[in-house]
Design a protein around this motif. Structure first.
Motif, mmCIF file in Angstrom:
data_model
loop_
_atom_site.group_PDB
_atom_site.id
_atom_site.type_symbol
_atom_site.label_atom_id
_atom_site.label_comp_id
_atom_site.label_asym_id
_atom_site.label_seq_id
_atom_site.Cartn_x
_atom_site.Cartn_y
_atom_site.Cartn_z
ATOM 1 N N MET A 59 0.797 -1.176 -0.003
ATOM 2 C CA MET A 59 -0.059 -0.096 -0.108
ATOM 3 C C MET A 59 0.865 1.051 -0.063
ATOM 4 O O MET A 59 0.645 2.183 -0.721
ATOM 5 C CB MET A 59 -0.990 0.056 1.349
ATOM 6 N N TYR A 60 1.886 1.328 0.971
ATOM 7 C CA TYR A 60 2.649 2.441 0.982
ATOM 8 C C TYR A 60 3.866 2.620 -0.293
ATOM 9 O O TYR A 60 4.051 3.679 -0.776
ATOM 10 C CB TYR A 60 3.596 2.448 2.157
ATOM 11 N N PHE A 61 4.176 1.399 -0.891
ATOM 12 C CA PHE A 61 5.027 1.465 -2.150
ATOM 13 C C PHE A 61 4.216 2.268 -3.098
ATOM 14 O O PHE A 61 4.633 3.128 -3.883
ATOM 15 C CB PHE A 61 5.146 0.103 -2.568
ATOM 16 N N PHE A 62 2.794 1.880 -3.334
ATOM 17 C CA PHE A 62 1.906 2.634 -4.471
ATOM 18 C C PHE A 62 1.712 4.083 -4.115
ATOM 19 O O PHE A 62 1.543 4.736 -4.790
ATOM 20 C CB PHE A 62 0.654 1.973 -4.478
ATOM 21 N N LEU A 63 1.659 4.241 -2.443
ATOM 22 C CA LEU A 63 1.516 5.694 -2.052
ATOM 23 C C LEU A 63 2.568 6.513 -2.453
ATOM 24 O O LEU A 63 2.419 7.591 -2.660
ATOM 25 C CB LEU A 63 1.173 5.682 -0.720
ATOM 26 N N SER A 64 3.823 5.909 -2.336
ATOM 27 C CA SER A 64 5.328 6.608 -2.801
ATOM 28 C C SER A 64 5.248 7.122 -4.268
ATOM 29 O O SER A 64 5.552 8.180 -4.646
ATOM 30 C CB SER A 64 6.098 5.962 -2.101
ATOM 31 N N ASN A 65 4.600 5.891 -5.048
ATOM 32 C CA ASN A 65 4.449 6.338 -6.346
ATOM 33 C C ASN A 65 3.505 7.213 -6.630
ATOM 34 O O ASN A 65 3.839 8.241 -7.488
ATOM 35 C CB ASN A 65 3.967 4.922 -7.183
ATOM 36 N N LEU A 66 2.481 7.421 -5.947
ATOM 37 C CA LEU A 66 1.377 8.476 -6.260
ATOM 38 C C LEU A 66 2.027 9.696 -5.760
ATOM 39 O O LEU A 66 1.745 10.897 -6.421
ATOM 40 C CB LEU A 66 0.045 8.045 -5.189
ATOM 41 N N SER A 67 2.737 9.973 -4.970
ATOM 42 C CA SER A 67 3.461 11.241 -4.204
ATOM 43 C C SER A 67 4.256 11.687 -5.531
ATOM 44 O O SER A 67 4.408 12.974 -5.763
ATOM 45 C CB SER A 67 4.203 11.092 -3.034
ATOM 46 N N GLY A 232 -8.888 -3.578 12.774
ATOM 47 C CA GLY A 232 -8.233 -3.725 11.807
ATOM 48 C C GLY A 232 -8.827 -3.297 10.396
ATOM 49 O O GLY A 232 -8.536 -2.509 9.441
ATOM 50 N N GLN A 233 -10.138 -3.757 10.412
ATOM 51 C CA GLN A 233 -10.962 -3.444 9.090
ATOM 52 C C GLN A 233 -11.671 -2.045 9.283
ATOM 53 O O GLN A 233 -11.756 -1.432 7.961
ATOM 54 C CB GLN A 233 -12.021 -4.360 9.181
ATOM 55 N N HIS A 234 -11.721 -1.510 10.383
ATOM 56 C CA HIS A 234 -12.168 0.006 10.643
ATOM 57 C C HIS A 234 -10.856 0.901 9.980
ATOM 58 O O HIS A 234 -11.185 1.887 9.247
ATOM 59 C CB HIS A 234 -12.377 0.416 11.997
ATOM 60 N N LYS A 235 -9.654 0.394 10.306
ATOM 61 C CA LYS A 235 -8.613 1.091 9.891
ATOM 62 C C LYS A 235 -8.422 1.044 8.209
ATOM 63 O O LYS A 235 -8.002 1.997 7.454
ATOM 64 C CB LYS A 235 -7.312 0.366 10.470
ATOM 65 N N ALA A 236 -8.691 -0.223 7.734
ATOM 66 C CA ALA A 236 -8.616 -0.385 6.228
ATOM 67 C C ALA A 236 -9.895 0.304 5.486
ATOM 68 O O ALA A 236 -9.475 1.019 4.593
ATOM 69 C CB ALA A 236 -8.670 -2.080 6.159
ATOM 70 N N LEU A 237 -10.859 0.259 5.971
ATOM 71 C CA LEU A 237 -12.119 1.242 5.343
ATOM 72 C C LEU A 237 -11.687 2.542 5.438
ATOM 73 O O LEU A 237 -12.006 3.335 4.627
ATOM 74 C CB LEU A 237 -13.245 0.802 6.313
ATOM 75 N N SER A 238 -11.093 3.173 6.534
ATOM 76 C CA SER A 238 -10.676 4.629 6.600
ATOM 77 C C SER A 238 -9.757 4.914 5.543
ATOM 78 O O SER A 238 -9.773 6.005 4.809
ATOM 79 C CB SER A 238 -10.095 4.902 7.794
ATOM 80 N N THR A 239 -8.697 3.856 5.174
ATOM 81 C CA THR A 239 -7.591 4.181 4.096
ATOM 82 C C THR A 239 -8.537 4.206 2.845
ATOM 83 O O THR A 239 -8.280 5.033 1.843
ATOM 84 C CB THR A 239 -6.640 2.895 4.074
ATOM 85 N N CYS A 240 -9.421 3.169 2.707
ATOM 86 C CA CYS A 240 -10.205 3.236 1.371
ATOM 87 C C CYS A 240 -10.934 4.691 1.051
ATOM 88 O O CYS A 240 -11.218 5.101 0.034
ATOM 89 C CB CYS A 240 -11.213 2.029 1.207
ATOM 90 N N ALA A 241 -11.513 4.836 2.412
ATOM 91 C CA ALA A 241 -12.531 6.156 2.157
ATOM 92 C C ALA A 241 -11.445 7.355 1.648
ATOM 93 O O ALA A 241 -12.004 8.061 0.597
ATOM 94 C CB ALA A 241 -12.837 6.627 3.572
ATOM 95 N N ALA A 242 -10.176 7.435 2.113
ATOM 96 C CA ALA A 242 -9.248 8.445 1.607
ATOM 97 C C ALA A 242 -8.780 8.335 0.304
ATOM 98 O O ALA A 242 -8.820 9.133 -0.506
ATOM 99 C CB ALA A 242 -8.032 8.425 2.644
ATOM 100 N N HIS A 243 -9.102 7.032 -0.184
ATOM 101 C CA HIS A 243 -8.465 6.721 -1.513
ATOM 102 C C HIS A 243 -9.683 7.015 -2.388
ATOM 103 O O HIS A 243 -9.445 7.504 -3.588
ATOM 104 C CB HIS A 243 -8.307 5.264 -1.874
ATOM 105 N N ARG A 290 -5.537 11.325 7.712
ATOM 106 C CA ARG A 290 -6.304 10.324 7.772
ATOM 107 C C ARG A 290 -5.954 8.891 8.001
ATOM 108 O O ARG A 290 -6.571 7.803 8.265
ATOM 109 C CB ARG A 290 -7.435 10.302 6.642
ATOM 110 N N ASN A 291 -4.511 8.839 8.169
ATOM 111 C CA ASN A 291 -3.910 7.519 8.298
ATOM 112 C C ASN A 291 -3.015 7.432 9.355
ATOM 113 O O ASN A 291 -2.138 8.352 9.618
ATOM 114 C CB ASN A 291 -3.067 7.091 6.748
#
Length: 311
Positions: A59-67, A232-243, A290-291
């Motif tokens: 996830m953070y590998f792709f996030l660094s690509n996005l940045s 953990g799923q709450h955390k994942a859902l928060s990440t997806c909401a940001a995405h 949000r993360n």
């Protein structure tokens, strides 16, 4: 119109955001601040991910690509836009215009593919967590990154070649603050109806198809999380909401601009500002505040900096 009877256009004139000089000076100050925040915010994300072992995940590998990608289109457009705020004649050479088109479409198309990959990664993490490490291996992440960059390059090369193949002999005024393929093709002194439809069929449909894939991914995620939400799923859902917020801002621009024949609308400039300035600024804010993992990593990085200064 026979292009042989006309002089080839060597430069284009950008009409910009406004003709009011006082407003231009205010916009110059505003966008300088925005551009600096884009650069610093995205570099901070890249640096934090690189220096925190806990963030060395797909996830953070792709996030660094996005940045990285967010810095690039802003740097293609905003320095020229800022310079134009300070001058009366807002011109751009034909070669610079083509270069803007090439790099803008390279990074925009790559980002579309990247956002789709990030949705897939999020879907696998939530819906199939037991096999996530196997599916999203390091090799798979590198392959996906290669595919998205190659896909963006192929799209950009083909679109740029199409733009260069047309004759341009006037008019030469672009009703925006940067060069984009639909507006440039419209200025050609030959019939471009078929080419405009081709542009809609490629850029527009790529945006729509990727958007549908993204929506489908999030529907699957929501269905999966409907009956049981662990911490953990709450955390994942928060990440997806940001995405999803990032996706809506970015793909909304692409669908609005490229899913119709080229013509100047007042809303185009507003949408273009979101594409080149607001969305790249929002990504660091969304993915940082949000993360929880990013916030913890930033705190750790800050403490390390303070400790090094005290020694």
């Amino acid at each position: 119109m026979d292009p042989e009877n006309h002089t080839r256009v060597s430069e284009f004139f950008l009409l910009g955001l406004t003709t009011n000089h006082a407003v231009e000076l205010a916009l110059f100050t505003f966008f300088v601040v925005i551009y600096v925040l884009i650069i610093l915010g995205n570099i901070l994300i890249i640096f934090t991910i690189a220096h925190d072992q806990r963030l060395h995940s797909p996830m953070y590998f792709f996030l660094s690509n996005l940045s990285v990608i967010d810095i690039c289109p802003s740097s293609v457009v905003m320095p020229k836009m800022l310079a134009d705020f300070l001058v009366d004649k807002k011109s751009i050479s034909f070669e610079e215009c083509v270069a803007q088109i090439f790099f803008l479409h390279l990074f925009a198309c790559t980002e579309i593919f990247l956002l789709t990959i990030m949705a897939y990664d999020c879907c696998i993490a939530i819906c199939n967590p037991m096999h996530y490490g196997t599916i999203m291996s390091r090799k798979m992440c590198l392959q996906l990154a290669t595919v998205m960059w190659m896909g963006g390059l192929m799209h950009s090369v083909s679109l740029t070649a199409l733009t260069l193949s047309l004759p341009y002999c006037g008019p030469s005024a672009i009703d925006n603050f940067f060069c984009d393929a639909p507006l440039i093709i419209k200025l050609s002194c030959t019939n471009t109806h078929v080419l405009e439809m081709l542009l809609v069929a490629t850029s527009g449909l790529v945006s729509v198809v990727c958007f549908l894939v993204l929506v489908t991914s999030y529907v699957v995620i929501l269905v999966s999380l409907r009956n049981h939400l662990s911490e953990g799923q709450h955390k994942a859902l928060s990440t997806c909401a940001a995405h999803l917020t990032v996706v809506t801002l970015f793909l909304g621009h692409c669908i609005f601009i490229y899913l119709r024949p080229a013509k100047s609308l007042a809303a185009d400039k507003v949408v273009s500002v979101f594409f080149t300035a607001i969305t790249p600024l929002m990504n660091p804010i969304i993915y940082t505040f949000r993360n929880e993992d990013m916030k913890n990593a930033l705190r750790k990085l800050r403490r390390r900096q303070i400790d090094s200064q005290d020694k």
